[in-house]
Design a protein around this motif. Structure first.
Motif, PDB file in Angstrom:
ATOM      1  N   SER A   1      -2.226   5.363   1.650  1.00 28.87           N
ATOM      2  CA  SER A   1      -2.122   5.873   3.019  1.00 28.87           C
ATOM      3  C   SER A   1      -2.990   5.086   3.999  1.00 28.87           C
ATOM      4  O   SER A   1      -2.983   5.381   5.188  1.00 28.87           O
ATOM      5  CB  SER A   1      -2.505   7.353   3.064  1.00 28.87           C
ATOM      6  OG  SER A   1      -3.841   7.521   2.652  1.00 28.87           O
ATOM      7  N   ARG A   2      -3.742   4.108   3.488  1.00 31.17           N
ATOM      8  CA  ARG A   2      -4.661   3.315   4.301  1.00 31.17           C
ATOM      9  C   ARG A   2      -5.592   4.239   5.071  1.00 31.17           C
ATOM     10  O   ARG A   2      -5.712   4.176   6.294  1.00 31.17           O
ATOM     11  CB  ARG A   2      -3.891   2.366   5.224  1.00 31.17           C
ATOM     12  CG  ARG A   2      -3.034   1.389   4.460  1.00 31.17           C
ATOM     13  CD  ARG A   2      -2.250   0.415   5.294  1.00 31.17           C
ATOM     14  NE  ARG A   2      -1.485   0.904   6.415  1.00 31.17           N
ATOM     15  CZ  ARG A   2      -0.284   1.503   6.331  1.00 31.17           C
ATOM     16  NH1 ARG A   2       0.275   1.717   5.160  1.00 31.17           N
ATOM     17  NH2 ARG A   2       0.348   1.876   7.417  1.00 31.17           N
TER      18      ARG A   2
ATOM     19  N   TYR B   1     -11.422   5.410  -0.582  1.00 23.68           N
ATOM     20  CA  TYR B   1     -10.365   4.849   0.257  1.00 23.68           C
ATOM     21  C   TYR B   1      -9.047   5.048  -0.469  1.00 23.68           C
ATOM     22  O   TYR B   1      -8.892   4.636  -1.614  1.00 23.68           O
ATOM     23  CB  TYR B   1     -10.634   3.360   0.493  1.00 23.68           C
ATOM     24  CG  TYR B   1      -9.562   2.652   1.274  1.00 23.68           C
ATOM     25  CD1 TYR B   1      -9.381   2.895   2.629  1.00 23.68           C
ATOM     26  CD2 TYR B   1      -8.725   1.729   0.658  1.00 23.68           C
ATOM     27  CE1 TYR B   1      -8.399   2.232   3.355  1.00 23.68           C
ATOM     28  CE2 TYR B   1      -7.739   1.058   1.377  1.00 23.68           C
ATOM     29  CZ  TYR B   1      -7.578   1.317   2.718  1.00 23.68           C
ATOM     30  OH  TYR B   1      -6.616   0.666   3.434  1.00 23.68           O
TER      31      TYR B   1
ATOM     32  N   ARG C   1       2.579   6.292  10.744  1.00 22.58           N
ATOM     33  CA  ARG C   1       2.829   6.462   9.322  1.00 22.58           C
ATOM     34  C   ARG C   1       4.218   7.079   9.207  1.00 22.58           C
ATOM     35  O   ARG C   1       4.584   7.956  10.009  1.00 22.58           O
ATOM     36  CB  ARG C   1       1.815   7.398   8.652  1.00 22.58           C
ATOM     37  CG  ARG C   1       0.401   6.849   8.570  1.00 22.58           C
ATOM     38  CD  ARG C   1       0.329   5.587   7.716  1.00 22.58           C
ATOM     39  NE  ARG C   1      -1.034   5.140   7.534  1.00 22.58           N
ATOM     40  CZ  ARG C   1      -1.633   4.206   8.255  1.00 22.58           C
ATOM     41  NH1 ARG C   1      -0.981   3.613   9.227  1.00 22.58           N
ATOM     42  NH2 ARG C   1      -2.881   3.860   8.007  1.00 22.58           N
TER      43      ARG C   1
ATOM     44  N   GLN D   1     -13.842  -1.988   1.113  1.00 19.41           N
ATOM     45  CA  GLN D   1     -13.656  -0.728   0.404  1.00 19.41           C
ATOM     46  C   GLN D   1     -14.923  -0.293  -0.331  1.00 19.41           C
ATOM     47  O   GLN D   1     -15.002   0.829  -0.809  1.00 19.41           O
ATOM     48  CB  GLN D   1     -12.485  -0.834  -0.566  1.00 19.41           C
ATOM     49  CG  GLN D   1     -11.156  -0.965   0.143  1.00 19.41           C
ATOM     50  CD  GLN D   1      -9.995  -1.058  -0.817  1.00 19.41           C
ATOM     51  OE1 GLN D   1      -9.985  -0.419  -1.854  1.00 19.41           O
ATOM     52  NE2 GLN D   1      -9.014  -1.868  -0.481  1.00 19.41           N
TER      53      GLN D   1
ATOM     54  N   GLU E   1      -4.511  -1.434   9.811  1.00 21.51           N
ATOM     55  CA  GLU E   1      -4.311  -2.426   8.756  1.00 21.51           C
ATOM     56  C   GLU E   1      -5.074  -1.981   7.509  1.00 21.51           C
ATOM     57  O   GLU E   1      -6.109  -1.326   7.618  1.00 21.51           O
ATOM     58  CB  GLU E   1      -4.826  -3.802   9.202  1.00 21.51           C
ATOM     59  CG  GLU E   1      -4.117  -4.355  10.430  1.00 21.51           C
ATOM     60  CD  GLU E   1      -2.656  -4.658  10.182  1.00 21.51           C
ATOM     61  OE1 GLU E   1      -2.305  -5.030   9.040  1.00 21.51           O
ATOM     62  OE2 GLU E   1      -1.862  -4.519  11.131  1.00 21.51           O
ATOM     63  N   PRO E   2      -4.605  -2.357   6.321  1.00 22.50           N
ATOM     64  CA  PRO E   2      -5.347  -1.992   5.105  1.00 22.50           C
ATOM     65  C   PRO E   2      -6.733  -2.622   5.098  1.00 22.50           C
ATOM     66  O   PRO E   2      -6.930  -3.716   5.640  1.00 22.50           O
ATOM     67  CB  PRO E   2      -4.502  -2.583   3.968  1.00 22.50           C
ATOM     68  CG  PRO E   2      -3.203  -2.979   4.568  1.00 22.50           C
ATOM     69  CD  PRO E   2      -3.403  -3.137   6.034  1.00 22.50           C
TER      70      PRO E   2
ATOM     71  N   ALA F   1      -5.678   3.772  -0.734  1.00 20.05           N
ATOM     72  CA  ALA F   1      -4.958   2.564  -0.343  1.00 20.05           C
ATOM     73  C   ALA F   1      -3.517   2.856   0.069  1.00 20.05           C
ATOM     74  O   ALA F   1      -2.999   2.230   1.005  1.00 20.05           O
ATOM     75  CB  ALA F   1      -4.989   1.550  -1.486  1.00 20.05           C
TER      76      ALA F   1
END
Length: 181
Positions: free
Chosen positions: A134-135, A130, A76, A115, A108-109, A132
């Motif tokens: 920061s995944r 979740y 990240r 979700q 990966e997202p 999104a």
């Protein structure tokens, strides 16, 4: 220069050791290499314009070759970590010995279907949602009713090995370290 945080999977306190992690990252040509705690958090900068998946692969290959650690590498940007910390996704909840605030980062997202998470994957875990941007999956683990490793085993069964979990305290320490640097 871009600043990153490598969130490494399969690191346990003392193994392979922060000195060896710093040596491995420096050997890849990264600058300002710093380790945080002993749970596989490596902060570094690079002038490389390689995309994140290429950097993750280079790091993982070097870790496997030099340390035998094959657990996984999730990057990240330090900007992503800073933005996550500033959003304060746990709100007024607090991390403590009896209640762990956890973030499970995905390489990966998650797709929109994945979700839709159960509110309680285990009796001692409450999934908050979740994030999104920061995944990452946010959850609270009640340590009085069960243990974090049970939850981590459930996560791996459900999502595979391309994940790694950190406490909110670790994320805020990464953010604080960034603010100093």
């Amino acid at each position: 220069m871009t600043s990153y945080c490598a969130l490494l999977r399969g690191i346990s306190p003392g193994k392979p050791g922060n000195d060896k992690l710093r040596e491995t990252f420096s050997g890849l040509g990264f600058d300002e290499v710093t380790t945080l705690l002993s749970s596989g958090n490596v902060l570094f900068t690079t002038s490389s314009e390689d995309p994140v998946p290429v950097l993750e692969s280079r790091i993982q290959q070097a870790l496997q070759h030099q340390t035998g650690i094959g657990g996984g590498t999730i990057l990240r940007s330090r900007q992503e970590i800073d933005e996550l910390a500033q959003r304060e996704p746990f709100g007024a909840l607090s991390h403590g010995k009896q209640s762990y605030l956890t973030l499970t980062f995905f390489k990966e997202p998650l797709d929109s279907g994945a979700q839709q998470l159960p509110a309680e994957p285990l009796p001692h875990v409450r999934v908050l949602g979740y994030d999104a941007a920061s995944r990452a999956l946010l959850a609270v683990v009640d340590q009085t009713r069960g243990k974090t490793p049970d939850y981590m085993a459930w996560l791996q069964r459900r999502y595979g090995a391309e994940i790694t979990t950190r406490t909110w305290n670790t994320i805020t320490k990464i953010h604080t370290n960034r603010q100093r640097g």
